[in-house]
Scaffold this active site. Structure first.
Site, PDB file in Angstrom:
ATOM      1  N   HIS A  64      -9.202  21.031  18.667  1.00 41.78           N
ATOM      2  CA  HIS A  64      -7.846  20.866  18.133  1.00 41.78           C
ATOM      3  C   HIS A  64      -7.703  19.806  17.039  1.00 41.78           C
ATOM      4  O   HIS A  64      -6.769  19.881  16.235  1.00 41.78           O
ATOM      5  CB  HIS A  64      -6.819  20.628  19.255  1.00 41.78           C
ATOM      6  CG  HIS A  64      -6.743  19.224  19.781  1.00 41.78           C
ATOM      7  ND1 HIS A  64      -7.531  18.759  20.794  1.00 41.78           N
ATOM      8  CD2 HIS A  64      -5.965  18.174  19.417  1.00 41.78           C
ATOM      9  CE1 HIS A  64      -7.238  17.498  21.043  1.00 41.78           C
ATOM     10  NE2 HIS A  64      -6.289  17.105  20.212  1.00 41.78           N
ATOM     11  N   ASP A  65      -8.580  18.820  16.991  1.00 40.54           N
ATOM     12  CA  ASP A  65      -8.462  17.791  15.950  1.00 40.54           C
ATOM     13  C   ASP A  65      -9.472  17.957  14.812  1.00 40.54           C
ATOM     14  O   ASP A  65      -9.544  17.092  13.934  1.00 40.54           O
ATOM     15  CB  ASP A  65      -8.602  16.390  16.566  1.00 40.54           C
ATOM     16  CG  ASP A  65      -7.312  15.905  17.235  1.00 40.54           C
ATOM     17  OD1 ASP A  65      -6.215  16.283  16.759  1.00 40.54           O
ATOM     18  OD2 ASP A  65      -7.397  15.158  18.228  1.00 40.54           O
ATOM     19  N   GLU A  68      -7.729  18.445  11.325  1.00 39.88           N
ATOM     20  CA  GLU A  68      -6.960  17.271  10.906  1.00 39.88           C
ATOM     21  C   GLU A  68      -7.840  16.057  10.622  1.00 39.88           C
ATOM     22  O   GLU A  68      -7.591  15.313   9.680  1.00 39.88           O
ATOM     23  CB  GLU A  68      -5.961  16.924  12.021  1.00 39.88           C
ATOM     24  CG  GLU A  68      -4.875  15.978  11.592  1.00 39.88           C
ATOM     25  CD  GLU A  68      -3.714  16.005  12.588  1.00 39.88           C
ATOM     26  OE1 GLU A  68      -3.147  17.091  12.810  1.00 39.88           O
ATOM     27  OE2 GLU A  68      -3.404  14.938  13.127  1.00 39.88           O
ATOM     28  N   ASP A  69      -8.856  15.862  11.423  1.00 41.71           N
ATOM     29  CA  ASP A  69      -9.595  14.588  11.373  1.00 41.71           C
ATOM     30  C   ASP A  69     -11.034  14.688  10.893  1.00 41.71           C
ATOM     31  O   ASP A  69     -11.739  13.676  10.861  1.00 41.71           O
ATOM     32  CB  ASP A  69      -9.602  13.928  12.763  1.00 41.71           C
ATOM     33  CG  ASP A  69      -8.205  13.519  13.214  1.00 41.71           C
ATOM     34  OD1 ASP A  69      -7.350  13.313  12.337  1.00 41.71           O
ATOM     35  OD2 ASP A  69      -7.982  13.414  14.423  1.00 41.71           O
ATOM     36  N   ASP A 125      -2.296  17.387  24.781  1.00 46.51           N
ATOM     37  CA  ASP A 125      -2.633  16.362  23.781  1.00 46.51           C
ATOM     38  C   ASP A 125      -1.715  15.149  23.955  1.00 46.51           C
ATOM     39  O   ASP A 125      -2.163  14.000  23.967  1.00 46.51           O
ATOM     40  CB  ASP A 125      -2.468  16.973  22.383  1.00 46.51           C
ATOM     41  CG  ASP A 125      -2.952  16.049  21.270  1.00 46.51           C
ATOM     42  OD1 ASP A 125      -3.924  15.306  21.480  1.00 46.51           O
ATOM     43  OD2 ASP A 125      -2.351  16.092  20.178  1.00 46.51           O
TER      44      ASP A 125
HETATM   45 ZN    ZN Z   1      -5.484  15.190  19.843  1.00 43.30          ZN
END
Ligand code: ZN
Length: 184
Positions: A64-65, A68-69, A125
């Site tokens: 999930h990240d 984004e990251d 989360d």
């Molecule tokens: Zn997260």
């Protein structure tokens, strides 16, 4: 392939991929825990507390990240894990380049429009994050800032309700415990 083997290999593939992408990243807590612990915990909460064994949901939780990251692209996720997983991860990814307040406001606004699988990930989360902010806060976060984080998470989760009763109940329990600790 048996369905057990399908699930096991699918989960391990996602773990392998996410661990590689998040290598070198640390959580902001004072122990600087390896980042991968967080997506593992999110997937674990969905499986254990939410009683969910759907592979796409659990893979997307582990991943999930990554958009984004890390340098991961949507196409890369789609090629390796399929369109459904890539779309779920995209749903829970904040738009880049926005101010923190805007990003937070948009999460609250977007939450009710997420798919059910993405809502599972949002709730888990936020649950993982409120526990981290309470027990192992990022350096320099005041009590006020930590309580504000709890309040904001509650607004995001409010938009995800009606998705998974057990997971929502676990979030509510954790939120209550975190507030009791921070109010002391
Ligand atoms: Zn997260």
């Amino acid at each position: 392939m048996s369905s057990d083997l399908y699930l096991a290999t699918g989960l391990l593939d996602a773990l392998h991929f996410a661990a590689g992408k998040h290598r070198g990243q640390r959580r902001k807590d004072s122990y600087a825990s390896p980042y991968i612990n967080h997506p593992i915990q999110v997937a674990e909460l969905i499986a254990r507390a939410g009683r969910v064994s759907d592979l796409a949901t659990l893979q997307a939780a582990i991943l999930h990240d990554t958009l984004e990251d890390t340098e991961t692209t949507f196409e890369e996720l789609k090629g390796r894990f399929g369109g459904e997983v890539a779309e779920i991860v995209k749903e829970v990814t904040d738009e880049k380049g926005l101010r923190n307040e805007t990003r937070k406001r948009l999460q609250v606004e977007h939450a009710p429009h997420l798919s059910s699988k993405a809502k599972h990930i949002k709730i888990a989360d936020k649950l993982s994050n409120i526990v981290a902010v309470t027990h192992t806060p990022p350096k320099g976060w005041s009590k006020k800032r930590r309580l504000e984080y709890l309040d904001w998470s509650e607004k995001v989760v409010a938009g995800c309700r009606g998705t998974n009763e057990k997971l929502e109940a676990r979030y509510d329990e954790a939120l209550h415990e975190c507030r009791v600790i921070l109010w002391k």
